[in-house]
Motif scaffolding. Structure first.
Motif, PDB file in Angstrom:
ATOM      1  N   HIS A   6       0.817  -1.217   0.000  1.00 27.33           N
ATOM      2  CA  HIS A   6       0.000   0.000   0.000  1.00 27.33           C
ATOM      3  C   HIS A   6       0.857   1.277   0.000  1.00 27.33           C
ATOM      4  O   HIS A   6       0.380   2.351  -0.386  1.00 27.33           O
ATOM      5  CB  HIS A   6      -0.975  -0.001   1.174  1.00 27.33           C
ATOM      6  N   LYS A  18     -11.903   6.703   1.483  1.00 24.17           N
ATOM      7  CA  LYS A  18     -12.152   5.633   2.469  1.00 24.17           C
ATOM      8  C   LYS A  18     -11.876   6.088   3.893  1.00 24.17           C
ATOM      9  O   LYS A  18     -12.624   5.773   4.812  1.00 24.17           O
ATOM     10  CB  LYS A  18     -11.390   4.355   2.097  1.00 24.17           C
ATOM     11  N   ALA A  43      -5.221  -4.485   7.041  1.00 21.87           N
ATOM     12  CA  ALA A  43      -4.811  -3.263   7.746  1.00 21.87           C
ATOM     13  C   ALA A  43      -3.688  -2.495   7.060  1.00 21.87           C
ATOM     14  O   ALA A  43      -3.572  -1.279   7.236  1.00 21.87           O
ATOM     15  CB  ALA A  43      -4.381  -3.623   9.166  1.00 21.87           C
ATOM     16  N   GLY A  44      -2.821  -3.174   6.318  1.00 24.81           N
ATOM     17  CA  GLY A  44      -1.643  -2.491   5.758  1.00 24.81           C
ATOM     18  C   GLY A  44      -0.635  -2.194   6.859  1.00 24.81           C
ATOM     19  O   GLY A  44      -0.631  -2.832   7.920  1.00 24.81           O
ATOM     20  N   TYR A  48       2.373   5.718   6.772  1.00 16.06           N
ATOM     21  CA  TYR A  48       3.189   5.739   5.554  1.00 16.06           C
ATOM     22  C   TYR A  48       3.966   7.044   5.473  1.00 16.06           C
ATOM     23  O   TYR A  48       3.455   8.106   5.854  1.00 16.06           O
ATOM     24  CB  TYR A  48       2.290   5.608   4.314  1.00 16.06           C
ATOM     25  N   GLU A 118      -3.213  -8.443   8.919  1.00 17.31           N
ATOM     26  CA  GLU A 118      -2.356  -8.078   7.781  1.00 17.31           C
ATOM     27  C   GLU A 118      -1.480  -9.293   7.453  1.00 17.31           C
ATOM     28  O   GLU A 118      -0.843  -9.850   8.335  1.00 17.31           O
ATOM     29  CB  GLU A 118      -1.490  -6.860   8.133  1.00 17.31           C
ATOM     30  N   HIS A 120       0.968  -9.423   4.762  1.00 19.25           N
ATOM     31  CA  HIS A 120       2.307  -9.195   4.203  1.00 19.25           C
ATOM     32  C   HIS A 120       3.331  -9.098   5.346  1.00 19.25           C
ATOM     33  O   HIS A 120       3.179  -8.266   6.247  1.00 19.25           O
ATOM     34  CB  HIS A 120       2.321  -7.903   3.384  1.00 19.25           C
ATOM     35  N   ASP A 123       4.852  -5.478   5.903  1.00 17.65           N
ATOM     36  CA  ASP A 123       3.872  -4.519   6.416  1.00 17.65           C
ATOM     37  C   ASP A 123       3.390  -4.916   7.809  1.00 17.65           C
ATOM     38  O   ASP A 123       3.134  -4.048   8.654  1.00 17.65           O
ATOM     39  CB  ASP A 123       2.690  -4.382   5.440  1.00 17.65           C
ATOM     40  N   ALA A 142      -2.592 -12.848   9.743  1.00 17.75           N
ATOM     41  CA  ALA A 142      -3.501 -13.918   9.309  1.00 17.75           C
ATOM     42  C   ALA A 142      -4.425 -13.387   8.230  1.00 17.75           C
ATOM     43  O   ALA A 142      -4.533 -12.176   8.022  1.00 17.75           O
ATOM     44  CB  ALA A 142      -4.322 -14.396  10.512  1.00 17.75           C
ATOM     45  N   ASP A 143      -5.103 -14.321   7.576  1.00 14.69           N
ATOM     46  CA  ASP A 143      -6.028 -13.977   6.498  1.00 14.69           C
ATOM     47  C   ASP A 143      -7.291 -13.318   7.082  1.00 14.69           C
ATOM     48  O   ASP A 143      -8.060 -13.963   7.795  1.00 14.69           O
ATOM     49  CB  ASP A 143      -6.381 -15.278   5.760  1.00 14.69           C
ATOM     50  N   PRO A 166      -6.691  -5.751  -1.534  1.00 15.07           N
ATOM     51  CA  PRO A 166      -6.028  -5.177  -2.720  1.00 15.07           C
ATOM     52  C   PRO A 166      -6.762  -5.465  -4.034  1.00 15.07           C
ATOM     53  O   PRO A 166      -6.564  -4.745  -4.996  1.00 15.07           O
ATOM     54  CB  PRO A 166      -4.658  -5.869  -2.737  1.00 15.07           C
TER      55      PRO A 166
HETATM   56  C1  LIG Z   1      -5.421  -1.749   0.331  1.00 15.14           C
HETATM   57  S1  LIG Z   1      -4.243  -2.345   1.446  1.00 15.14           S
HETATM   58  C2  LIG Z   1      -4.845  -1.870   2.990  1.00 15.14           C
HETATM   59  C3  LIG Z   1      -4.756  -0.424   3.311  1.00 15.14           C
HETATM   60  C4  LIG Z   1      -5.287  -0.048   4.669  1.00 15.14           C
HETATM   61  N1  LIG Z   1      -6.585  -0.647   4.929  1.00 15.14           N
HETATM   62  C5  LIG Z   1      -5.407   1.444   4.807  1.00 15.14           C
HETATM   63  O1  LIG Z   1      -6.496   1.985   4.547  1.00 15.14           O
HETATM   64  O2  LIG Z   1      -4.430   2.080   5.189  1.00 15.14           O
HETATM   65  C6  LIG Z   1      -4.555  -4.064   1.484  1.00 15.14           C
HETATM   66  C7  LIG Z   1      -3.670  -4.836   2.452  1.00 15.14           C
HETATM   67  O3  LIG Z   1      -4.181  -6.154   2.604  1.00 15.14           O
HETATM   68  C8  LIG Z   1      -3.108  -7.064   2.757  1.00 15.14           C
HETATM   69  N2  LIG Z   1      -3.667  -8.395   2.446  1.00 15.14           N
HETATM   70  C9  LIG Z   1      -3.827  -8.985   1.239  1.00 15.14           C
HETATM   71  N3  LIG Z   1      -4.542 -10.129   1.371  1.00 15.14           N
HETATM   72  C10 LIG Z   1      -4.847 -10.240   2.693  1.00 15.14           C
HETATM   73  C11 LIG Z   1      -5.608 -11.165   3.463  1.00 15.14           C
HETATM   74  N4  LIG Z   1      -6.191 -12.222   2.881  1.00 15.14           N
HETATM   75  N5  LIG Z   1      -5.719 -10.969   4.789  1.00 15.14           N
HETATM   76  C12 LIG Z   1      -5.133  -9.888   5.396  1.00 15.14           C
HETATM   77  N6  LIG Z   1      -4.411  -8.973   4.722  1.00 15.14           N
HETATM   78  C13 LIG Z   1      -4.273  -9.139   3.394  1.00 15.14           C
HETATM   79  C14 LIG Z   1      -2.054  -6.531   1.814  1.00 15.14           C
HETATM   80  O4  LIG Z   1      -0.772  -6.990   2.195  1.00 15.14           O
HETATM   81  C15 LIG Z   1      -2.220  -5.017   1.978  1.00 15.14           C
HETATM   82  O5  LIG Z   1      -1.364  -4.512   2.960  1.00 15.14           O
END
Ligand SMILES: C[S@@+](CC[C@H](N)C(=O)[O-])C[C@H]1O[C@@H](n2cnc3c(N)ncnc32)[C@H](O)[C@@H]1O
Length: 279
Positions: A6, A18, A43-44, A48, A118, A120, A123, A142-143, A166
């Protein structure tokens, strides 16, 4: 494999929409004394740097938050959002941009709780550092899609669920719908917020249709600011689909969206839409 970071997109037009809406939803939750949970499934990194190489690769924030922070005629709701970012930048240099976990942290009260997911590894490590001393938050590497249902209903029976994937994999669209379907089965009263991109290929249309079938109390707020790129692709805008939104939100966002769309527009045809369905 997780390719999405992100940090490349922080502070862009989608983040502005958002985070401003998220802040308003939490302000509404704060009107009742009873504590609540906020579950951020994607969460990301939490915070940043807009001075980083990542943020300046495409400088998306320059067509996002940077178009607002020096304005002196902001509608009240946008002023509250810019003020939140201002307090993250104590030196006044606008180099830090708060992600959703930080927007949440700065919006909730002492008895409210936060759950952050989160996947990644990089991150997640940044997020962990950032929340190291935070006793209100629990973090999970975790997912977020699969883990949500285990947290519902929360003990306080009040919660905001913020889902911001994403969408780099097409399967994310189906996972959003499935996670919300499961969530609502366990906790129908929750306030669910789903962010989605508006891409030229139009995947959001089916997503909105499927999400609309899950509830008869919904609100969709979207904004288109960009034209397709020279190859006919690109993210034209984004939206937030909500289930059980605060009943005042549609009206209060009407005071913001014309200004926001005008100031974030990258072409003449920029537009917004606010569509509410109330049973
Ligand atoms: C759009 S970004 C999030 C940005 C954050 N919500 C913000 O507003 O600052 C999406 C995040 O989801 C993470 N991600 C991707 N698949 C995921 C999953 N299945 N579970 C949790 N995190 C995941 C990515 O690594 C990325 O950091």
């Amino acid at each position: 494999m997780l390719a999405y970071r992100h940090a490349f997109h922080a502070g862009n037009h989608a983040d502005v929409l958002k985070h401003c809406v998220l802040q308003q939803v939490l302000a509404y939750m704060n009107q009742k004394d009873k504590p609540y949970w906020v579950i951020d499934t994607h969460a990301g990194a939490g915070m940043y740097s807009l001075a980083s190489d990542y943020a300046n690769k495409k400088s998306e924030y320059k067509d996002g938050i940077a178009r607002l922070w020096e304005q002196n005629d902001l509608p009240e709701i946008l002023q509250e959002y810019v003020d939140l970012i201002r307090v993250c930048n104590v030196k006044g240099d606008w180099t830090l941009y708060p992600g959703s976990p930080e927007v949440i942290r700065r919006s909730i009260r002492a008895d409210d709780r936060v759950r952050l997911f989160e996947l990644h590894p990089t991150d997640f490590a940044i997020l962990e550092d950032h929340f190291e001393r935070d006793r209100q938050a629990k973090l999970f590497k975790a997912d977020g899609f699969a883990s949500l249902k285990a947290l519902l209903p929360p003990p306080t029976r009040r919660a905001v669920i913020f889902m911001d994937p994403p969408y780099e994999l097409k399967s994310d669209y189906l996972k959003v719908v499935e996670a919300l379907r499961e969530g609502i089965k366990r906790f129908a009263e929750g306030v669910y917020i789903v962010w989605y991109p508006i891409l030229t290929r139009g995947d959001h249309i089916d997503l909105i249709e499927s999400l609309s079938e899950l509830s008869n109390k919904t609100l969709n707020i979207s904004m288109t600011v960009q034209e397709p790129d020279q190859d006919g692709f690109g993210m034209l805008g984004s939206g937030l689909f909500m289930i059980n939104p605060p009943w005042t939100l549609a009206e209060s966002m009407q005071t913001v969206m014309p200004y926001l769309t005008e100031h974030l527009a990258q072409f003449e045809g920029a537009s917004f839409d606010i569509s509410e369905s109330v049973a």
